[in-house]
Scaffold this motif. Structure first.
Motif, PDB file in Angstrom:
ATOM      1  N   GLU A 146       0.823  -1.205   0.000  1.00  0.00           N
ATOM      2  CA  GLU A 146       0.000   0.000   0.000  1.00  0.00           C
ATOM      3  C   GLU A 146       0.860   1.259   0.000  1.00  0.00           C
ATOM      4  OE1 GLU A 146      -4.075   1.577   2.168  1.00  0.00           O
ATOM      5  OE2 GLU A 146      -2.837   0.073   3.179  1.00  0.00           O
ATOM      6  N   GLN A 147       1.948   1.244   0.759  1.00  0.00           N
ATOM      7  CA  GLN A 147       2.837   2.405   0.814  1.00  0.00           C
ATOM      8  C   GLN A 147       3.519   2.658  -0.525  1.00  0.00           C
ATOM      9  OE1 GLN A 147       5.489   1.669   4.114  1.00  0.00           O
ATOM     10  NE2 GLN A 147       3.936   2.156   5.661  1.00  0.00           N
ATOM     11  N   VAL A 148       3.973   1.579  -1.171  1.00  0.00           N
ATOM     12  CA  VAL A 148       4.626   1.716  -2.478  1.00  0.00           C
ATOM     13  C   VAL A 148       3.623   2.213  -3.520  1.00  0.00           C
ATOM     14  CG1 VAL A 148       5.681   0.432  -4.380  1.00  0.00           C
ATOM     15  CG2 VAL A 148       6.425   0.032  -2.030  1.00  0.00           C
ATOM     16  N   SER A 149       2.403   1.697  -3.469  1.00  0.00           N
ATOM     17  CA  SER A 149       1.375   2.137  -4.406  1.00  0.00           C
ATOM     18  C   SER A 149       1.121   3.626  -4.255  1.00  0.00           C
ATOM     19  CB  SER A 149       0.086   1.346  -4.166  1.00  0.00           C
ATOM     20  OG  SER A 149      -0.884   1.659  -5.136  1.00  0.00           O
ATOM     21  N   LYS A 150       1.052   4.088  -3.033  1.00  0.00           N
ATOM     22  CA  LYS A 150       0.825   5.519  -2.777  1.00  0.00           C
ATOM     23  C   LYS A 150       2.019   6.355  -3.224  1.00  0.00           C
ATOM     24  CE  LYS A 150      -0.481   8.760   0.890  1.00  0.00           C
ATOM     25  NZ  LYS A 150      -0.798   8.918   2.331  1.00  0.00           N
ATOM     26  N   LEU A 151       3.225   5.884  -2.909  1.00  0.00           N
ATOM     27  CA  LEU A 151       4.451   6.590  -3.289  1.00  0.00           C
ATOM     28  C   LEU A 151       4.540   6.766  -4.796  1.00  0.00           C
ATOM     29  CD1 LEU A 151       7.283   7.717  -2.518  1.00  0.00           C
ATOM     30  CD2 LEU A 151       8.143   5.370  -2.743  1.00  0.00           C
ATOM     31  N   PHE A 152       4.270   5.691  -5.544  1.00  0.00           N
ATOM     32  CA  PHE A 152       4.354   5.762  -6.995  1.00  0.00           C
ATOM     33  C   PHE A 152       3.249   6.646  -7.565  1.00  0.00           C
ATOM     34  CE2 PHE A 152       7.252   2.267  -8.714  1.00  0.00           C
ATOM     35  CZ  PHE A 152       8.049   2.286  -7.583  1.00  0.00           C
ATOM     36  N   ALA A 153       2.056   6.539  -7.021  1.00  0.00           N
ATOM     37  CA  ALA A 153       0.935   7.337  -7.513  1.00  0.00           C
ATOM     38  C   ALA A 153       1.203   8.826  -7.307  1.00  0.00           C
ATOM     39  CB  ALA A 153      -0.353   6.934  -6.816  1.00  0.00           C
ATOM     40  N   GLU A 154       1.757   9.172  -6.161  1.00  0.00           N
ATOM     41  CA  GLU A 154       2.063  10.581  -5.878  1.00  0.00           C
ATOM     42  C   GLU A 154       3.133  11.119  -6.821  1.00  0.00           C
ATOM     43  OE1 GLU A 154       1.055  10.628  -1.064  1.00  0.00           O
ATOM     44  OE2 GLU A 154       3.128  10.417  -1.766  1.00  0.00           O
ATOM     45  N   ASN A 155       3.927  10.212  -7.385  1.00  0.00           N
ATOM     46  CA  ASN A 155       4.959  10.625  -8.341  1.00  0.00           C
ATOM     47  C   ASN A 155       4.562  10.281  -9.776  1.00  0.00           C
ATOM     48  OD1 ASN A 155       7.677  11.525  -6.843  1.00  0.00           O
ATOM     49  ND2 ASN A 155       6.610  10.011  -5.573  1.00  0.00           N
ATOM     50  N   ARG A 156       3.276  10.022  -9.962  1.00  0.00           N
ATOM     51  CA  ARG A 156       2.694   9.802 -11.290  1.00  0.00           C
ATOM     52  C   ARG A 156       3.343   8.647 -12.055  1.00  0.00           C
ATOM     53  NH1 ARG A 156       1.621  16.054 -13.438  1.00  0.00           N
ATOM     54  NH2 ARG A 156       0.330  16.679 -11.631  1.00  0.00           N
ATOM     55  N   ILE A 157       3.579   7.577 -11.359  1.00  0.00           N
ATOM     56  CA  ILE A 157       4.072   6.352 -11.987  1.00  0.00           C
ATOM     57  C   ILE A 157       2.987   5.288 -11.847  1.00  0.00           C
ATOM     58  CG2 ILE A 157       5.799   4.508 -11.942  1.00  0.00           C
ATOM     59  CD1 ILE A 157       7.793   6.490 -10.835  1.00  0.00           C
ATOM     60  N   LEU A 158       2.517   4.782 -12.968  1.00  0.00           N
ATOM     61  CA  LEU A 158       1.499   3.736 -12.952  1.00  0.00           C
ATOM     62  C   LEU A 158       2.158   2.391 -12.657  1.00  0.00           C
ATOM     63  CD1 LEU A 158      -0.552   4.723 -16.150  1.00  0.00           C
ATOM     64  CD2 LEU A 158      -0.910   5.479 -13.799  1.00  0.00           C
ATOM     65  N   LEU A 159       1.540   1.616 -11.790  1.00  0.00           N
ATOM     66  CA  LEU A 159       2.089   0.305 -11.506  1.00  0.00           C
ATOM     67  C   LEU A 159       0.987  -0.710 -11.264  1.00  0.00           C
ATOM     68  CD1 LEU A 159       3.449  -0.208  -7.892  1.00  0.00           C
ATOM     69  CD2 LEU A 159       1.921   1.658  -8.501  1.00  0.00           C
ATOM     70  N   LEU A 160       1.302  -1.950 -11.633  1.00  0.00           N
ATOM     71  CA  LEU A 160       0.407  -3.080 -11.423  1.00  0.00           C
ATOM     72  C   LEU A 160       1.134  -4.116 -10.592  1.00  0.00           C
ATOM     73  CD1 LEU A 160      -0.858  -3.473 -15.104  1.00  0.00           C
ATOM     74  CD2 LEU A 160      -2.283  -2.777 -13.171  1.00  0.00           C
ATOM     75  N   PHE A 161       0.468  -4.651  -9.580  1.00  0.00           N
ATOM     76  CA  PHE A 161       1.068  -5.710  -8.773  1.00  0.00           C
ATOM     77  C   PHE A 161       0.799  -7.047  -9.448  1.00  0.00           C
ATOM     78  CE2 PHE A 161       1.103  -2.292  -5.778  1.00  0.00           C
ATOM     79  CZ  PHE A 161       2.222  -2.540  -4.992  1.00  0.00           C
ATOM     80  N   LEU A 162       1.880  -7.811  -9.642  1.00  0.00           N
ATOM     81  CA  LEU A 162       1.784  -9.093 -10.325  1.00  0.00           C
ATOM     82  C   LEU A 162       1.508 -10.236  -9.363  1.00  0.00           C
ATOM     83  CD1 LEU A 162       4.807  -8.771 -12.790  1.00  0.00           C
ATOM     84  CD2 LEU A 162       2.386  -8.407 -13.289  1.00  0.00           C
ATOM     85  N   LYS A 163       2.106 -10.165  -8.192  1.00  0.00           N
ATOM     86  CA  LYS A 163       1.949 -11.228  -7.198  1.00  0.00           C
ATOM     87  C   LYS A 163       1.885 -10.599  -5.814  1.00  0.00           C
ATOM     88  CE  LYS A 163       5.502 -13.507  -8.916  1.00  0.00           C
ATOM     89  NZ  LYS A 163       6.579 -14.513  -9.083  1.00  0.00           N
ATOM     90  N   GLY A 164       2.004 -11.425  -4.774  1.00  0.00           N
ATOM     91  CA  GLY A 164       1.970 -10.907  -3.419  1.00  0.00           C
ATOM     92  C   GLY A 164       0.586 -11.012  -2.786  1.00  0.00           C
ATOM     93  N   PRO A 165       0.362 -10.279  -1.693  1.00  0.00           N
ATOM     94  CA  PRO A 165      -0.905 -10.368  -0.949  1.00  0.00           C
ATOM     95  C   PRO A 165      -2.137 -10.077  -1.790  1.00  0.00           C
ATOM     96  CG  PRO A 165       0.741  -9.176   0.325  1.00  0.00           C
ATOM     97  CD  PRO A 165       1.327  -9.376  -1.037  1.00  0.00           C
ATOM     98  N   VAL A 166      -2.024  -9.147  -2.727  1.00  0.00           N
ATOM     99  CA  VAL A 166      -3.197  -8.792  -3.534  1.00  0.00           C
ATOM    100  C   VAL A 166      -3.670  -9.972  -4.366  1.00  0.00           C
ATOM    101  CG1 VAL A 166      -1.833  -7.906  -5.489  1.00  0.00           C
ATOM    102  CG2 VAL A 166      -4.132  -7.024  -5.083  1.00  0.00           C
ATOM    103  N   ILE A 167      -2.742 -10.801  -4.831  1.00  0.00           N
ATOM    104  CA  ILE A 167      -3.096 -11.984  -5.612  1.00  0.00           C
ATOM    105  C   ILE A 167      -3.657 -13.075  -4.706  1.00  0.00           C
ATOM    106  CG2 ILE A 167      -2.243 -13.722  -7.223  1.00  0.00           C
ATOM    107  CD1 ILE A 167      -2.237 -10.747  -8.192  1.00  0.00           C
ATOM    108  N   ALA A 168      -3.064 -13.229  -3.519  1.00  0.00           N
ATOM    109  CA  ALA A 168      -3.576 -14.212  -2.564  1.00  0.00           C
ATOM    110  C   ALA A 168      -5.016 -13.898  -2.190  1.00  0.00           C
ATOM    111  CB  ALA A 168      -2.696 -14.221  -1.313  1.00  0.00           C
ATOM    112  N   ASN A 169      -5.284 -12.630  -1.954  1.00  0.00           N
ATOM    113  CA  ASN A 169      -6.638 -12.216  -1.587  1.00  0.00           C
ATOM    114  C   ASN A 169      -7.617 -12.435  -2.729  1.00  0.00           C
ATOM    115  OD1 ASN A 169      -8.475 -10.743   0.336  1.00  0.00           O
ATOM    116  ND2 ASN A 169      -8.579  -9.318  -1.382  1.00  0.00           N
ATOM    117  N   ASP A 170      -7.171 -12.175  -3.949  1.00  0.00           N
ATOM    118  CA  ASP A 170      -8.050 -12.318  -5.113  1.00  0.00           C
ATOM    119  C   ASP A 170      -8.360 -13.786  -5.400  1.00  0.00           C
ATOM    120  OD1 ASP A 170      -9.343 -11.337  -7.650  1.00  0.00           O
ATOM    121  OD2 ASP A 170      -7.759 -12.564  -8.514  1.00  0.00           O
TER     122      ASP A 170
END
Length: 382
Positions: A99-123
């Motif tokens: 979540e912190q990395v997503s916010k950091l990148f968004a604030e610096n206008r860098i689009l990113l997609l998470f490929l694996k990790g907790p978000v995939i486990a939850n999905d």
């Protein structure tokens, strides 16, 4: 194919048979009804080794935790419980950083997609504790790589060492790793889904089909369902499916439901259809995954059957980073094979380590490469 599997199944240890039986069981809370014969003559140390190797201890622990101690030794359940709790802590830690990395990148206008990790486990599983993950994998556009790296370095991450003389990673790699020594977290920044010269969707295409996770408060984006399935299929194939965890993902995604027409379109467009067939054959044989009718054609392809036959032996023998000879080359399409052969003539960092030349003479590595390669192979021979 069935005959090939039956042959290898006879070679399975009691521990492997028990592991597969537990994973095949469709009851979410426990293995029921219990076949007591499966639990006889088990080397529990070897069983735990298998569970760890295949990274399926969350799924195994939840199925075995309520079974009587007369069937499973208490110390085995204790060990699995420790692995389960350790994984929960790991996934929670990764979730915070995600979540912190997503916010950091968004604030610096860098689009990113998470490929694996907790978000995939939850999905996939509806619970981050049911899948393991050692790091965070993110995908960005190559044009954002320099800025993304600066952000991570400025926030305490350290970059992996990469070959310097020929900047080999620009041609051969598809990601770079960054490690935070205090948080003990690794992030892999991908600018491609797979190593070149694979054919794959553009970042813009994947972004257009992205989903937003329900796991976090701040928006976290990840692959669309069919893109994720296609990615996991090709990722598993590239690694020979040596971990059952990857097949468990495929099994669960099919159970959750997919738009099969969209999946087939993606697999055909990017030459992943034979990998898709390989994954479905393996999932069906090893985990009893029911294959949807509209997927059956993939499993009937000769190439899919051949790759699945190779992988079964690979999986059973618990091989890691020791692929069968020619396997990685065999999963490539013909154009990819041609490009791979061309790249083999290009100097690598190994050449510079074999023979140190001053920068002004680096051009000599091109004509010298065959001799340096032969020299290395000769030195490695017993």
């Amino acid at each position: 194919m069935d005959n090939n599997f039956n042959y290898h199944e006879k070679l399975l240890t009691n521990e492997y048979r028990l592991l597969l039986a537990i994973l095949r069981d469709r009851n979410e809370d426990s293995i029921y009804p219990i076949n007591s014969e499966l639990f006889t003559n088990i080397n529990w140390k070897l069983f735990i080794q298998l569970v760890r190797h295949h990274r399926v201890y969350p799924l195994i622990y939840l199925k075995l935790r309520n079974i009587d101690d007369t069937i499973i030794p208490p110390n085995v359940k204790k060990t699995l419980n420790q692995e389960y709790k350790k994984n929960i802590f790991q996934m929670l830690n990764l979730s915070v950083e995600m979540e912190q990395v997503s916010k950091l990148f968004a604030e610096n206008r860098i689009l990113l997609l998470f490929l694996k990790g907790p978000v995939i486990a939850n999905d996939i599983y509806g619970n981050i504790s049911l899948r393991t993950s050692k790091d965070l994998d993110i995908l960005i556009s190559l044009t954002d790589l320099k800025r993304a790296e600066e952000l991570l370095l400025n926030n305490g991450y350290e970059k992996e060492k990469i070959p310097v003389p020929f900047k080999e990673w620009k041609r051969r790699k598809h990601h770079l790793a960054y490690f935070h020594p205090i948080k003990r977290i690794q992030i892999e920044i991908h600018w491609r889904l797979h190593p070149p010269p694979s054919k794959e969707p553009t970042f813009d295409d994947l972004w257009e089909r992205k989903r937003i996770s329900t796991l976090t408060t701040y928006p976290v984006y990840f692959l669309g369902k069919e893109d994720l399935f296609s990615y996991l299929v090709s990722h598993g194939a590239r690694h020979g499916w040596f971990r059952l965890r990857w097949l468990a993902d495929i099994d669960q995604m099919i159970k959750n439901g997919l738009n099969i027409e969209k999946v087939n379109l993606l697999l055909n467009k990017y030459n992943y259809n034979y990998m898709g067939g390989q994954a479905l054959i393996l999932a069906s044989l090893l985990l009893n995954t029911p294959i949807p009718t509209r997927f059956k054609k993939l499993t009937e392809k000769k190439r899919s059957k051949k790759l699945a036959t190779i992988s079964i032996k690979f999986i059973i023998n618990m091989c890691e980073f020791q692929y069968p000879k020619g396997y990685l080359f065999s999963i490539k399409s013909n154009p990819q094979k041609f490009i791979t052969i061309l790249l083999s003539f290009y100097p690598s960092s190994a050449d510079s380590e074999t023979l140190k030349l001053p920068k002004l003479l680096h051009f000599l590595y091109f004509p010298l490469r065959p001799f340096l390669w032969t020299w290395r192979k000769t030195r490695k021979s017993p």
